[in-house]
Scaffold this active site. Structure first.
Site, mmCIF file in Angstrom:
data_model
loop_
_atom_site.group_PDB
_atom_site.id
_atom_site.type_symbol
_atom_site.label_atom_id
_atom_site.label_comp_id
_atom_site.label_asym_id
_atom_site.label_seq_id
_atom_site.Cartn_x
_atom_site.Cartn_y
_atom_site.Cartn_z
ATOM 1 N N THR A 1 9.010 1.002 1.275
ATOM 2 C CA THR A 1 7.747 0.509 1.203
ATOM 3 C C THR A 1 7.686 0.468 -0.519
ATOM 4 O O THR A 1 7.236 -0.469 -1.149
ATOM 5 C CB THR A 1 6.551 1.526 1.688
ATOM 6 O OG1 THR A 1 6.846 1.442 2.999
ATOM 7 C CG2 THR A 1 5.187 0.879 1.247
ATOM 8 N N LEU A 2 7.783 1.718 -1.127
ATOM 9 C CA LEU A 2 7.586 1.627 -2.636
ATOM 10 C C LEU A 2 8.579 0.812 -3.318
ATOM 11 O O LEU A 2 8.274 0.254 -4.229
ATOM 12 C CB LEU A 2 7.761 3.089 -2.957
ATOM 13 C CG LEU A 2 6.975 3.415 -4.227
ATOM 14 C CD1 LEU A 2 5.370 3.148 -4.176
ATOM 15 C CD2 LEU A 2 7.152 5.082 -4.519
ATOM 16 N N GLY B 1 11.739 5.248 1.298
ATOM 17 C CA GLY B 1 11.565 4.430 0.090
ATOM 18 C C GLY B 1 11.458 3.149 0.073
ATOM 19 O O GLY B 1 11.383 2.406 -0.849
ATOM 20 N N LYS C 1 9.586 12.936 0.725
ATOM 21 C CA LYS C 1 10.438 13.454 1.652
ATOM 22 C C LYS C 1 11.599 12.880 1.499
ATOM 23 O O LYS C 1 11.905 11.826 2.058
ATOM 24 C CB LYS C 1 9.534 12.986 3.076
ATOM 25 C CG LYS C 1 9.828 13.861 4.136
ATOM 26 C CD LYS C 1 8.869 13.633 5.224
ATOM 27 C CE LYS C 1 9.600 14.165 6.459
ATOM 28 N NZ LYS C 1 9.221 13.350 7.723
ATOM 29 N N ARG D 1 -5.086 12.502 10.324
ATOM 30 C CA ARG D 1 -5.391 12.010 8.753
ATOM 31 C C ARG D 1 -6.524 12.933 8.166
ATOM 32 O O ARG D 1 -6.360 13.179 6.814
ATOM 33 C CB ARG D 1 -5.896 10.653 8.503
ATOM 34 C CG ARG D 1 -4.738 9.710 9.013
ATOM 35 C CD ARG D 1 -5.189 8.264 8.444
ATOM 36 N NE ARG D 1 -4.727 7.123 9.000
ATOM 37 C CZ ARG D 1 -3.428 6.597 8.761
ATOM 38 N NH1 ARG D 1 -2.943 7.006 7.769
ATOM 39 N NH2 ARG D 1 -2.849 5.547 9.459
ATOM 40 N N ASP E 1 -0.678 10.504 9.470
ATOM 41 C CA ASP E 1 -1.106 10.512 10.648
ATOM 42 C C ASP E 1 0.131 10.284 11.454
ATOM 43 O O ASP E 1 1.157 10.398 11.309
ATOM 44 C CB ASP E 1 -1.945 9.033 10.692
ATOM 45 C CG ASP E 1 -0.786 8.072 10.888
ATOM 46 O OD1 ASP E 1 -0.289 7.702 9.912
ATOM 47 O OD2 ASP E 1 -0.920 7.199 11.821
ATOM 48 N N ASP F 1 9.179 8.196 1.879
ATOM 49 C CA ASP F 1 10.061 8.597 3.123
ATOM 50 C C ASP F 1 11.209 7.829 2.880
ATOM 51 O O ASP F 1 12.171 8.398 1.907
ATOM 52 C CB ASP F 1 9.385 8.107 4.275
ATOM 53 C CG ASP F 1 10.169 8.943 5.635
ATOM 54 O OD1 ASP F 1 10.920 9.504 5.391
ATOM 55 O OD2 ASP F 1 9.558 8.721 6.935
HETATM 56 C C1 PRP Z 1 3.583 5.268 5.284
HETATM 57 C C2 PRP Z 1 3.099 5.539 3.892
HETATM 58 C C3 PRP Z 1 3.858 4.788 2.845
HETATM 59 C C4 PRP Z 1 5.213 4.386 3.900
HETATM 60 C C5 PRP Z 1 6.266 5.225 3.462
HETATM 61 O O1 PRP Z 1 2.464 3.978 5.382
HETATM 62 O O2 PRP Z 1 1.751 5.305 3.456
HETATM 63 O O3 PRP Z 1 2.983 3.346 2.722
HETATM 64 O O4 PRP Z 1 4.904 4.874 5.157
HETATM 65 O O5 PRP Z 1 7.444 5.059 4.018
HETATM 66 P P1 PRP Z 1 8.890 4.556 3.614
HETATM 67 O O6 PRP Z 1 9.263 5.220 2.332
HETATM 68 O O7 PRP Z 1 9.849 4.751 4.703
HETATM 69 O O8 PRP Z 1 8.736 3.143 3.402
HETATM 70 P P2 PRP Z 1 2.291 3.581 7.250
HETATM 71 O O9 PRP Z 1 3.022 2.264 7.478
HETATM 72 O O10 PRP Z 1 2.614 4.840 8.013
HETATM 73 O O11 PRP Z 1 0.782 3.102 6.982
HETATM 74 P P3 PRP Z 1 -0.524 4.161 6.997
HETATM 75 O O12 PRP Z 1 -0.636 4.539 5.371
HETATM 76 O O13 PRP Z 1 -1.581 3.186 7.071
HETATM 77 O O14 PRP Z 1 -0.257 5.251 7.718
#
Ligand code: PRP
Length: 172
Positions: A100-101, A98, A124, A159, A153, A96
């Site tokens: 986290t990645l 980016g 996204k 989910r 979710d 989303d």
């Molecule tokens: C979601 C998804 C990614 C992250 C992406 O995790 O699994 O790890 O958000 O978002 P970003 O690109 O804005 O960083 P989430 O924290 O919702 O945990 P989950 O997988 O347990 O739902």
């Protein structure tokens, strides 16, 4: 709730991703790392279509928020060790912003000292804050709406939907 990618769309696309990954990474052992929790459903479908010897592990992380700004990323537990000769494939449900990645990639590259490939079910790009390298992308959703299902979710719900759908106000 409006279906964006149907169960059939998903099955076809996951098959296509598996073919790409089999072609690129086949032939040797693979360590698949699923990022909890969202990726588990996608990972379960994907790995059953992969043909190389593989094992999977999961990685748990969370982000502390600082007001509206995402805070530091926190990893739970130890990262699983990779065996000699294993290639590594990270499986995520969504990219989303980016953030986290980007953090995850940096962390894993430093830990494993070998190239890590990334497979994301849903890209996204509308809210992207950082450019991220993704090796295998299932679908790109160009809109800005909140999507759920197939692991994604809303407040812990939805989910288990076998499709991806756009959340409507009455679904919240
Ligand atoms: C979601 C998804 C990614 C992250 C992406 O995790 O699994 O790890 O958000 O978002 P970003 O690109 O804005 O960083 P989430 O924290 O919702 O945990 P989950 O997988 O347990 O739902």
């Amino acid at each position: 709730m409006q279906v964006v990618f149907s169960e059939r769309d998903i099955a076809e696309r996951v098959g296509g991703l598996a073919r790409e990954i089999n072609a690129d990474l086949g032939g040797g052992p693979l360590l698949v790392l699923g990022v909890l929790k969202g990726s588990v459903i996608f990972m379960a479908d994907l790995i059953r279509r992969l043909e190389m010897p593989l094992r999977f592990e999961v990685v748990a992380l969370s982000s502390y928020r600082d007001g509206d700004e995402p805070g530091e990323l926190h990893f739970y537990g130890m990262l699983p060790e990779a065996r000699p000769g294993e290639r590594i494939l990270v499986v995520e449900d969504i990219v989303d912003t980016g953030r986290t990645l980007t953090e995850l990639r940096r962390h894993l590259d430093a830990h494993y000292g070998r190239p890590v490939s990334v497979c994301v079910f849903l890209n996204k790009p509308g809210r992207r804050r950082r450019p991220v390298a993704v090796d295998y992308t299932g679908f790109t959703y160009p809109g800005d709406g909140f999507v759920v299902g197939y692991g994604l979710d809303y407040a812990g719900r939805y989910r288990n939907l076998p499709f991806i759908a756009l959340l409507e106000p009455e679904d919240r």
